[in-house]
Design a protein around this motif. Sequence first.
Motif, PDB file in Angstrom:
ATOM      1  N   MET A   1     -18.661  -6.414  21.928  1.00 54.41           N
ATOM      2  CA  MET A   1     -19.492  -7.341  21.209  1.00 54.41           C
ATOM      3  C   MET A   1     -20.710  -8.004  21.769  1.00 54.41           C
ATOM      4  O   MET A   1     -20.427  -8.096  23.321  1.00 54.41           O
ATOM      5  CB  MET A   1     -18.667  -8.519  20.722  1.00 54.41           C
ATOM      6  N   PRO A   2     -21.825  -8.291  21.366  1.00 55.65           N
ATOM      7  CA  PRO A   2     -22.817  -8.768  22.095  1.00 55.65           C
ATOM      8  C   PRO A   2     -22.511 -10.358  22.649  1.00 55.65           C
ATOM      9  O   PRO A   2     -21.696 -10.728  22.196  1.00 55.65           O
ATOM     10  CB  PRO A   2     -24.016  -9.090  21.217  1.00 55.65           C
ATOM     11  N   ALA A   3     -23.215 -10.450  23.831  1.00 58.02           N
ATOM     12  CA  ALA A   3     -22.663 -11.523  24.522  1.00 58.02           C
ATOM     13  C   ALA A   3     -23.276 -12.887  23.654  1.00 58.02           C
ATOM     14  O   ALA A   3     -24.357 -12.780  22.942  1.00 58.02           O
ATOM     15  CB  ALA A   3     -23.501 -11.855  25.788  1.00 58.02           C
ATOM     16  N   GLY A   4     -22.590 -13.981  23.622  1.00 60.64           N
ATOM     17  CA  GLY A   4     -22.923 -15.134  23.000  1.00 60.64           C
ATOM     18  C   GLY A   4     -22.516 -14.986  21.295  1.00 60.64           C
ATOM     19  O   GLY A   4     -23.067 -15.921  20.462  1.00 60.64           O
ATOM     20  N   SER A   5     -21.773 -14.098  21.124  1.00 60.43           N
ATOM     21  CA  SER A   5     -21.231 -13.995  19.539  1.00 60.43           C
ATOM     22  C   SER A   5     -20.416 -15.129  19.391  1.00 60.43           C
ATOM     23  O   SER A   5     -19.604 -15.627  20.050  1.00 60.43           O
ATOM     24  CB  SER A   5     -20.518 -12.698  19.323  1.00 60.43           C
ATOM     25  N   SER A   6     -20.182 -15.629  18.038  1.00 61.44           N
ATOM     26  CA  SER A   6     -19.250 -16.687  17.661  1.00 61.44           C
ATOM     27  C   SER A   6     -17.725 -16.204  17.799  1.00 61.44           C
ATOM     28  O   SER A   6     -17.645 -14.936  17.705  1.00 61.44           O
ATOM     29  CB  SER A   6     -19.802 -16.974  16.451  1.00 61.44           C
ATOM     30  N   LYS A   7     -17.069 -16.845  17.589  1.00 64.50           N
ATOM     31  CA  LYS A   7     -15.562 -16.742  17.531  1.00 64.50           C
ATOM     32  C   LYS A   7     -15.398 -15.955  16.150  1.00 64.50           C
ATOM     33  O   LYS A   7     -14.709 -14.869  16.025  1.00 64.50           O
ATOM     34  CB  LYS A   7     -14.724 -17.933  17.635  1.00 64.50           C
ATOM     35  N   LYS A   8     -16.093 -16.303  15.173  1.00 62.74           N
ATOM     36  CA  LYS A   8     -15.846 -15.633  13.705  1.00 62.74           C
ATOM     37  C   LYS A   8     -16.218 -14.169  13.986  1.00 62.74           C
ATOM     38  O   LYS A   8     -15.477 -13.302  13.639  1.00 62.74           O
ATOM     39  CB  LYS A   8     -16.653 -16.470  12.967  1.00 62.74           C
ATOM     40  N   ARG A   9     -17.240 -13.720  14.656  1.00 63.56           N
ATOM     41  CA  ARG A   9     -17.631 -12.555  14.545  1.00 63.56           C
ATOM     42  C   ARG A   9     -16.781 -11.783  15.591  1.00 63.56           C
ATOM     43  O   ARG A   9     -16.533 -10.729  15.380  1.00 63.56           O
ATOM     44  CB  ARG A   9     -19.071 -12.587  15.124  1.00 63.56           C
ATOM     45  N   GLU A  10     -16.316 -12.369  16.604  1.00 66.29           N
ATOM     46  CA  GLU A  10     -15.261 -11.723  17.457  1.00 66.29           C
ATOM     47  C   GLU A  10     -14.274 -11.183  16.682  1.00 66.29           C
ATOM     48  O   GLU A  10     -13.535 -10.199  16.606  1.00 66.29           O
ATOM     49  CB  GLU A  10     -14.944 -12.638  18.721  1.00 66.29           C
ATOM     50  N   ARG A  11     -13.571 -12.328  15.805  1.00 60.91           N
ATOM     51  CA  ARG A  11     -12.494 -11.828  15.001  1.00 60.91           C
ATOM     52  C   ARG A  11     -13.025 -10.825  13.873  1.00 60.91           C
ATOM     53  O   ARG A  11     -11.944 -10.026  13.892  1.00 60.91           O
ATOM     54  CB  ARG A  11     -11.754 -13.378  14.226  1.00 60.91           C
ATOM     55  N   GLN A  12     -13.998 -11.111  13.499  1.00 61.49           N
ATOM     56  CA  GLN A  12     -14.606  -9.795  12.280  1.00 61.49           C
ATOM     57  C   GLN A  12     -14.553  -8.534  13.005  1.00 61.49           C
ATOM     58  O   GLN A  12     -13.894  -7.628  12.454  1.00 61.49           O
ATOM     59  CB  GLN A  12     -15.774 -10.102  12.016  1.00 61.49           C
ATOM     60  N   TYR A  13     -14.951  -8.524  14.397  1.00 53.44           N
ATOM     61  CA  TYR A  13     -14.942  -7.383  14.890  1.00 53.44           C
ATOM     62  C   TYR A  13     -13.642  -6.766  15.142  1.00 53.44           C
ATOM     63  O   TYR A  13     -13.320  -5.433  14.950  1.00 53.44           O
ATOM     64  CB  TYR A  13     -15.771  -7.501  16.270  1.00 53.44           C
ATOM     65  N   GLU A  14     -12.840  -7.498  15.671  1.00 54.30           N
ATOM     66  CA  GLU A  14     -11.482  -7.093  16.011  1.00 54.30           C
ATOM     67  C   GLU A  14     -10.689  -6.413  14.903  1.00 54.30           C
ATOM     68  O   GLU A  14     -10.025  -5.674  14.643  1.00 54.30           O
ATOM     69  CB  GLU A  14     -10.473  -8.096  16.757  1.00 54.30           C
ATOM     70  N   HIS A  15     -10.919  -7.217  13.609  1.00 56.31           N
ATOM     71  CA  HIS A  15     -10.378  -6.733  12.402  1.00 56.31           C
ATOM     72  C   HIS A  15     -10.795  -5.731  12.007  1.00 56.31           C
ATOM     73  O   HIS A  15      -9.786  -4.683  11.413  1.00 56.31           O
ATOM     74  CB  HIS A  15     -10.370  -8.074  11.313  1.00 56.31           C
ATOM     75  N   ILE A  16     -11.901  -5.115  12.015  1.00 56.75           N
ATOM     76  CA  ILE A  16     -12.528  -4.205  11.455  1.00 56.75           C
ATOM     77  C   ILE A  16     -12.207  -2.921  12.281  1.00 56.75           C
ATOM     78  O   ILE A  16     -11.780  -1.828  11.849  1.00 56.75           O
ATOM     79  CB  ILE A  16     -14.194  -4.217  11.494  1.00 56.75           C
ATOM     80  N   LYS A  17     -12.209  -3.076  13.618  1.00 55.72           N
ATOM     81  CA  LYS A  17     -11.911  -2.131  14.639  1.00 55.72           C
ATOM     82  C   LYS A  17     -10.366  -1.704  14.217  1.00 55.72           C
ATOM     83  O   LYS A  17      -9.869  -0.616  14.254  1.00 55.72           O
ATOM     84  CB  LYS A  17     -11.881  -2.516  16.029  1.00 55.72           C
ATOM     85  N   ASP A  18      -9.471  -2.723  14.330  1.00 53.34           N
ATOM     86  CA  ASP A  18      -7.971  -2.357  14.123  1.00 53.34           C
ATOM     87  C   ASP A  18      -7.898  -1.663  12.814  1.00 53.34           C
ATOM     88  O   ASP A  18      -7.027  -0.640  12.537  1.00 53.34           O
ATOM     89  CB  ASP A  18      -7.449  -3.603  13.977  1.00 53.34           C
ATOM     90  N   SER A  19      -8.431  -2.240  11.759  1.00 52.38           N
ATOM     91  CA  SER A  19      -8.371  -1.537  10.354  1.00 52.38           C
ATOM     92  C   SER A  19      -8.676   0.005  10.444  1.00 52.38           C
ATOM     93  O   SER A  19      -8.204   0.654   9.827  1.00 52.38           O
ATOM     94  CB  SER A  19      -9.057  -2.159   9.234  1.00 52.38           C
ATOM     95  N   ALA A  20     -10.033   0.228  11.120  1.00 47.14           N
ATOM     96  CA  ALA A  20     -10.278   1.490  11.199  1.00 47.14           C
ATOM     97  C   ALA A  20      -9.375   2.648  12.094  1.00 47.14           C
ATOM     98  O   ALA A  20      -9.053   3.627  11.544  1.00 47.14           O
ATOM     99  CB  ALA A  20     -11.656   1.720  11.828  1.00 47.14           C
ATOM    100  N   GLU A  21      -8.777   1.857  13.176  1.00 44.03           N
ATOM    101  CA  GLU A  21      -7.855   2.571  13.946  1.00 44.03           C
ATOM    102  C   GLU A  21      -6.316   2.956  13.158  1.00 44.03           C
ATOM    103  O   GLU A  21      -5.940   3.840  13.208  1.00 44.03           O
ATOM    104  CB  GLU A  21      -7.600   1.821  15.108  1.00 44.03           C
ATOM    105  N   LYS A  22      -6.283   2.111  12.220  1.00 50.59           N
ATOM    106  CA  LYS A  22      -4.888   2.164  11.572  1.00 50.59           C
ATOM    107  C   LYS A  22      -5.150   3.139  10.396  1.00 50.59           C
ATOM    108  O   LYS A  22      -4.190   4.030  10.035  1.00 50.59           O
ATOM    109  CB  LYS A  22      -4.532   0.957  10.756  1.00 50.59           C
TER     110      LYS A  22
END
Length: 108
Positions: free
Chosen positions: A1-22
């Motif tokens: 994640m780029p520096a300074g990203s919001s908490k929402k974008r960090e959650r979104q990143y984790e959700h997308i990453k986890d879904s893709a790995e599943k």
Amino acid sequence: MPAGSSKKRERQYEHIKDSAEKRGMSEGRAKEMAARTVNKERARSGEAKSSSKASTRDPKSAPQRGGQRSHSGAQGPTRDQLYEEAKKKNIEGRSTMNKQELRNALGR
């Protein structure tokens, strides 16, 4: 994640990453896809410092499109993808068909 990203974008990143790995995607590819998706959403909403024209001009976001552009490149789906579709529809003679013949048999 780029520096300074919001908490929402960090959650979104984790959700997308986890879904893709599943779904069986490698960890590296999942991280790349998640980062690209989140960065595009940041650009669309004006959160990014700079953005490409493609990121901001598209009327629908990636989740809204829902795979609409899949296999719609210059030449469309590959012969193997058409073959698999023909196999599911039990089209006879599919093994000897070329790409154009498979398209015709599938009604494309």
